[in-house]
Design an enzyme around this catalytic site. Structure first.
Site, PDB file in Angstrom:
ATOM      1  N   CYS A 114      10.906 -30.463  -9.678  1.00 46.84           N
ATOM      2  CA  CYS A 114       9.666 -31.235  -9.686  1.00 46.84           C
ATOM      3  C   CYS A 114      10.050 -32.701  -9.550  1.00 46.84           C
ATOM      4  O   CYS A 114      11.210 -33.062  -9.744  1.00 46.84           O
ATOM      5  CB  CYS A 114       8.882 -31.011 -10.983  1.00 46.84           C
ATOM      6  N   CYS A 116       8.212 -35.201 -11.201  1.00 50.98           N
ATOM      7  CA  CYS A 116       7.536 -36.035 -12.212  1.00 50.98           C
ATOM      8  C   CYS A 116       8.512 -36.838 -13.078  1.00 50.98           C
ATOM      9  O   CYS A 116       8.132 -37.873 -13.623  1.00 50.98           O
ATOM     10  CB  CYS A 116       6.574 -35.218 -13.058  1.00 50.98           C
ATOM     11  N   CYS A 124       3.707 -35.511  -9.962  1.00 57.18           N
ATOM     12  CA  CYS A 124       4.692 -34.514  -9.546  1.00 57.18           C
ATOM     13  C   CYS A 124       5.065 -34.623  -8.071  1.00 57.18           C
ATOM     14  O   CYS A 124       5.753 -33.749  -7.543  1.00 57.18           O
ATOM     15  CB  CYS A 124       4.177 -33.106  -9.866  1.00 57.18           C
ATOM     16  N   LYS A 191       0.378 -22.024 -12.990  1.00 57.03           N
ATOM     17  CA  LYS A 191       0.552 -23.146 -13.920  1.00 57.03           C
ATOM     18  C   LYS A 191      -0.766 -23.900 -14.038  1.00 57.03           C
ATOM     19  O   LYS A 191      -1.289 -24.420 -13.053  1.00 57.03           O
ATOM     20  CB  LYS A 191       1.648 -24.085 -13.418  1.00 57.03           C
ATOM     21  N   ARG A 201       6.155 -34.120 -22.062  1.00 57.79           N
ATOM     22  CA  ARG A 201       6.081 -35.327 -21.225  1.00 57.79           C
ATOM     23  C   ARG A 201       6.826 -36.486 -21.873  1.00 57.79           C
ATOM     24  O   ARG A 201       7.323 -37.371 -21.179  1.00 57.79           O
ATOM     25  CB  ARG A 201       4.620 -35.657 -20.911  1.00 57.79           C
ATOM     26  N   ARG A 217      -3.322 -34.449 -13.599  1.00 54.85           N
ATOM     27  CA  ARG A 217      -2.766 -33.510 -12.626  1.00 54.85           C
ATOM     28  C   ARG A 217      -3.805 -32.483 -12.153  1.00 54.85           C
ATOM     29  O   ARG A 217      -3.457 -31.448 -11.604  1.00 54.85           O
ATOM     30  CB  ARG A 217      -1.574 -32.776 -13.240  1.00 54.85           C
ATOM     31  N   LYS A 248       1.878 -20.079 -17.241  1.00 54.51           N
ATOM     32  CA  LYS A 248       2.173 -21.212 -18.109  1.00 54.51           C
ATOM     33  C   LYS A 248       0.919 -22.002 -18.345  1.00 54.51           C
ATOM     34  O   LYS A 248       0.240 -22.321 -17.364  1.00 54.51           O
ATOM     35  CB  LYS A 248       3.226 -22.075 -17.420  1.00 54.51           C
ATOM     36  N   SER A 274       5.480 -26.791 -24.644  1.00 53.91           N
ATOM     37  CA  SER A 274       5.834 -27.665 -25.757  1.00 53.91           C
ATOM     38  C   SER A 274       4.734 -27.777 -26.822  1.00 53.91           C
ATOM     39  O   SER A 274       5.011 -27.735 -28.015  1.00 53.91           O
ATOM     40  CB  SER A 274       6.205 -29.047 -25.221  1.00 53.91           C
TER      41      SER A 274
HETATM   42  C1  PBG Z   1       6.729 -30.660 -14.755  1.00 56.95           C
HETATM   43  C2  PBG Z   1       6.667 -29.712 -15.877  1.00 56.95           C
HETATM   44  C3  PBG Z   1       5.813 -29.716 -16.982  1.00 56.95           C
HETATM   45  C4  PBG Z   1       6.248 -28.705 -17.822  1.00 56.95           C
HETATM   46  C5  PBG Z   1       7.312 -28.066 -17.192  1.00 56.95           C
HETATM   47  N1  PBG Z   1       7.550 -28.687 -15.968  1.00 56.95           N
HETATM   48  C6  PBG Z   1       4.753 -30.603 -17.449  1.00 56.95           C
HETATM   49  C7  PBG Z   1       3.672 -31.091 -16.645  1.00 56.95           C
HETATM   50  O1  PBG Z   1       3.157 -30.449 -15.731  1.00 56.95           O
HETATM   51  O2  PBG Z   1       3.305 -32.212 -16.961  1.00 56.95           O
HETATM   52  C8  PBG Z   1       5.630 -28.412 -19.164  1.00 56.95           C
HETATM   53  C9  PBG Z   1       6.495 -27.812 -20.161  1.00 56.95           C
HETATM   54  C10 PBG Z   1       6.065 -27.941 -21.569  1.00 56.95           C
HETATM   55  O3  PBG Z   1       5.034 -28.528 -21.949  1.00 56.95           O
HETATM   56  O4  PBG Z   1       6.804 -27.395 -22.380  1.00 56.95           O
HETATM   57  N2  PBG Z   1       5.875 -30.569 -13.742  1.00 56.95           N
END
Ligand code: PBG
Length: 325
Positions: A114, A116, A124, A191, A201, A217, A248, A274
């Protein structure tokens, strides 16, 4: 006569024999954060036991994880230098080579793909000049290049989490062109645009930031109210050549896990994100719940719903938590 269902619940031996879901560290994937330019490992608010690692602490952490039965990892590289269009993948690539040099096939190393953590604005992908839209095809090109760099550095699996259209095909093609036909592709195919990504983040330095029109996003991640979009996107990623698909976050999307795993016959990962993980940790810190029980219960739900593997910040503690039950 009453049906007697309690007989099979009577003893630990019976409860184990009748268990339909058995959790073990072999089914769990541990996320790792490698951060450039820090001199000491740093804690991450909410993610107890998970750190922003330095180049050296990263290897020590993996060594200790292996001792705890974890051999599958998902690496997030966080470079120091941020940019809008041109990205340097060498920091992350170097971490990958260092890990593979030290541990070889003892670890299965997936790497998040990614932009980001690379962009100055935290989105991203690459934005247009008015900074109100992520340009799909330019972003896909950069993603494919980064995936190639990671695979060449030795990643066993590349895992795009950006949610652009067509990135699975582009990555599959660039890998094929470079004779990397054994590299797996795990797509974050379902996702969602979730409110549960907060602690991540901070860890990955990837929250959208600064003055711009595109604040969140929502224009690339899936709306939580649209399970059909998740199905459509996952089907497409399967057709474009993904080896593993993903839902996810996890707990708020159990219906989606159940539905998609029964409809699309590929291995499925669930990412306990997270915010979900931190929710349990923070409640446990307040003595409101039992930490071990709650984590295991959440993982059990993912497997019950159809997951083959779970990505969780608690993988490295799983063995200890299971032994306490
Ligand atoms: C990046 C990404 C994200 C996560 C994994 N890869 C966050 C987002 O989309 O901002 C989230 C993982 C987590 O919260 O544990 N694109």
């Amino acid at each position: 006569m009453n049906m007697n269902y309690r007989r099979t619940r009577l003893t630990p031996i019976l409860r184990n024999l009748t268990k339909e879901v058995v959790i073990s560290t072999e089914k769990l994937i541990q996320p790792l954060f490698a951060v450039e330019g820090i001199s000491k490992k740093e804690i991450i608010p909410g993610l107890t036991g998970v750190f922003r690692e330095t180049e050296t602490s990263l290897l020590a952490q993996i060594e200790s994880d292996l001792e705890n039965g974890v051999n599958s990892f998902l690496l997030f590289g966080v470079p120091n230098q941020k940019s809008e269009k041109k990205f340097d993948y060498s920091f992350t690539s170097n971490q990958i080579s260092a890990i593979k040099k030290r541990f070889g096939s003892d670890v299965f190393l997936s790497v998040d793909v990614c932009l980001c953590s690379y962009t100055s604005h935290g989105h991203c992908g690459i934005l247009n000049d008015s900074m109100d839209h992520v340009i799909n095809d330019q972003t896909v090109k950069a993603l494919a290049e980064s995936a190639l760099a990671y695979a060449q550095a030795g990643a066993d699996c590349v895992a795009p989490s950006d949610m652009m259209d067509g990135r699975i095909r582009a990555i599959r093609e660039i890998l094929a062109k470079n004779k990397l036909d054994q590299t797996l592709l795990m797509s974050y195919s379902a996702k969602f645009n979730s409110g549960f990504y907060g602690p991540f983040r901070v860890a990955a330095d990837s929250a959208p930031k600064g003055e711009m029109k595109l604040k969140d996003r929502a224009s690339y991640q899936i709306d939580p109210a649209n399970p059909t979009d998740a199905y459509r996107s996952s089907l497409r990623d399967a057709e474009e050549g993904a080896d593993i698909l993903m839902v996810k976050p996890g707990l708020p999307y159990l219906d989606v896990i159940k539905d998609l795993t029964s409809k699309i016959p590929l291995p499925w990962a669930v990412y306990e994100v997270s915010g979900e993980y931190a929710a349990i940790e923070l409640m446990a810190e307040q003595n409101l719940i039992n930490r071990e029980r709650a984590h295991l219960e959440a993982w059990t739900a993912f497997f019950r719903a159809g997951a083959n593997m779970v990505i969780t910040y608690g993988a490295r503690n799983a063995r200890q938590w299971i032994s306490k039950q």
